[in-house]
Scaffold this motif. Sequence first.
Motif, PDB file in Angstrom:
ATOM      1  N   ARG A 262      90.733  37.566  51.706  1.00 44.86           N
ATOM      2  CA  ARG A 262      91.264  38.890  51.365  1.00 44.86           C
ATOM      3  C   ARG A 262      91.863  39.526  52.617  1.00 44.86           C
ATOM      4  O   ARG A 262      91.403  39.246  53.722  1.00 44.86           O
ATOM      5  N   VAL A 263      92.863  40.346  52.426  1.00 46.72           N
ATOM      6  CA  VAL A 263      93.455  41.054  53.564  1.00 46.72           C
ATOM      7  C   VAL A 263      93.616  42.526  53.211  1.00 46.72           C
ATOM      8  O   VAL A 263      93.757  42.865  52.034  1.00 46.72           O
TER       9      VAL A 263
ATOM     10  N   TYR B 149      95.522  52.566  58.487  1.00 47.56           N
ATOM     11  CA  TYR B 149      95.418  52.883  57.070  1.00 47.56           C
ATOM     12  C   TYR B 149      95.551  54.378  56.876  1.00 47.56           C
ATOM     13  O   TYR B 149      94.840  55.140  57.509  1.00 47.56           O
TER      14      TYR B 149
ATOM     15  N   GLY C  50      91.147  50.227  55.040  1.00 49.00           N
ATOM     16  CA  GLY C  50      91.567  50.537  53.685  1.00 49.00           C
ATOM     17  C   GLY C  50      91.250  49.424  52.715  1.00 49.00           C
ATOM     18  O   GLY C  50      90.599  48.446  53.070  1.00 49.00           O
ATOM     19  N   PRO C  51      91.742  49.566  51.497  1.00 49.88           N
ATOM     20  CA  PRO C  51      91.416  48.597  50.462  1.00 49.88           C
ATOM     21  C   PRO C  51      91.992  47.226  50.772  1.00 49.88           C
ATOM     22  O   PRO C  51      93.043  47.125  51.419  1.00 49.88           O
ATOM     23  N   THR C  52      91.296  46.178  50.350  1.00 51.61           N
ATOM     24  CA  THR C  52      91.798  44.831  50.573  1.00 51.61           C
ATOM     25  C   THR C  52      92.249  44.225  49.251  1.00 51.61           C
ATOM     26  O   THR C  52      91.829  44.646  48.180  1.00 51.61           O
ATOM     27  N   VAL C  53      93.111  43.225  49.364  1.00 56.14           N
ATOM     28  CA  VAL C  53      93.576  42.499  48.186  1.00 56.14           C
ATOM     29  C   VAL C  53      93.400  41.010  48.447  1.00 56.14           C
ATOM     30  O   VAL C  53      93.383  40.583  49.595  1.00 56.14           O
TER      31      VAL C  53
END
Lengths: 252, 294
Positions: free
Chosen positions: A47-48, A252, B69-72
């Motif tokens: 995941r990134v 972010y 922040g959010p991960t994907v």
Amino acid sequence: MRSKGPLAWIRRTRFWTSVFRTGIPKDAREQHAVVLSNVFLHLHPTRVPQASIRFIRTFCLGGISLLLFCVLLVTGVLLMIYYRPTPGLAYTDIQELEAVVPFGQLLRNLHRWSGHAMVLAVIAHMARVFYAGAYRPPREFNWVIGVFLLVLTLFLSFTGYLLPWDQLAYWAVTVGTNMAASAPFIGHLGPFSVVDAGGDARAILLGGEVVGADALIRFYVLHCVVIPVVMPLLMAIHFYRVRKDGGVLARY
Amino acid sequence: MNRVGDSGSEFDRHADGGRSDDVSRRVGDRLRGMDRSAGADRPSGPSRPWRELGEVQPVGSMPDLPSLGPTVPVWPNLLFRELLAVLACLLVLLVVSLLFNAPLEAPADPATTPNPAKAPWYFVGLQELLVYFDPWIAGVAIPLVIVFGLAAIPYLDPSRKGEGVYTFRERPVAVGIFTFGLVGWFVLILVGLVFRGPGWAWVWPWTHGPVHPATEASGSLPNVVGVPLLLAYFVGGGYLLLRWIREWVGLGALARVTFVFLALAFAGVVLKIVLHLAFGLRYFVSFPGSGFSV
Ligand code: HEM
């Protein structure tokens, strides 16, 4: 439901599944498994952060540098088949490559333009890393490795420049290597010189006082063996550290 | 600790809450990451199915996970983009290679020197510097200093500002210096590539033959003036610069001396070019016997 058709059948064979342990991912679990179980995809984490894969974060420049390097490896190996590095043969081999070998001209063009593009891409990548402030701790040393990669990229291109053995190649390399003759102490034209023309820095580079057969073979070995072996080693460290340092830096 | 108060200088690492300490703690956390109770800080169960697949722990690969922040998932989000970039690049390469042939001139002839003989484009900037400097400076000293200076950048910039975004306002000094160098490098390349003709004389690309005949700048300072001037620049200027940047908290002594050396060298190159163009200055100091001239 089992999908039908020959492709689907092949993908169910024992051989296929022994190579690719996950198929095209169908759910979240397989999405992660496919990255983990493939050595190339495993350059990436599973995941990134969403923020770090926006195009504007990297402009894909590091990846493009890598891609161009791979293109250069493939086209370069093919060129080696038709090219012999001696003053008597080099130039005519290039002429024959262009005139006789199927797709020879295209092959040479691809190698040439990829080489120039790689120099540009690496410089642009360095600039983007700088402007992102992405050389700060813990990434300092990865930046230093990058600088080595930049220098090697320039040497890779420069050593290849000589190989066609035409006027452009010959004199560009003469001009470039003459600089070594003016190095302080170790160049015979430089300040405080302690050597003569036959034993100075340029002579070590060229294997003689002028660009000739010895220079051609030296540049050939550097271009086709030494630098292409060293660079992937440095790249491996570079990519490993990108991951260990938290991936592409993004606020972010 | 903070010697300059809350000036908020770009090089004042304490002004933003000592993030450099955070970094060392983070690295320490990472090293200890192994014996943390696995994933205690993260949800588990069906919503994070990749857990059981041995995902690299965030302590190892993603320091500061929350602030990122959010991960994907990499598949398909990142891999799709990469595939797209690869295909686009290969397409461009193929089209360019079909349209333009790589140059191949007459066979190499050591007896026929083309005029001008130009280095590959990425070194033409250095060749252009030969107008202003002796070969040992333009071709050896300057490239070495550039490479060393580039590698030193992370160790000379202790600021933690403007990371992960493109910003001039948060780090004007760093961005200013780097941009000046980068643009300067390409301007030199452009001049050498396009505007230099036989004898390296200036030509306009749309005319034939040189407009200005190649002239040797002849005005050199006498050594009795030049030597003290150079010493004053490097020793005196170095001392003043060192005192000035003492205010920049977060740089060790070695880093400060390095920074001052690089700054003076960089400014010196620019200065010499300007003096050469304006007054035809050739050397500050010149010792023909040893070949040492600056
Ligand atoms: C052959 C040359 C190079 C290759 C193949 C390469 C490849 C990459 C790749 C694929 C990345 C991942 C992110 C991205 O694409 O930007 C990366 C990141 C990075 N590169 Fe390079 N690179 C090269 C040269 C350089 C140079 C010349 C520098 C600097 C002088 C450098 C410094 C860095 C740094 C510091 C990162 C981490 C950036 C971040 O975390 O945001 N690299 N490189």
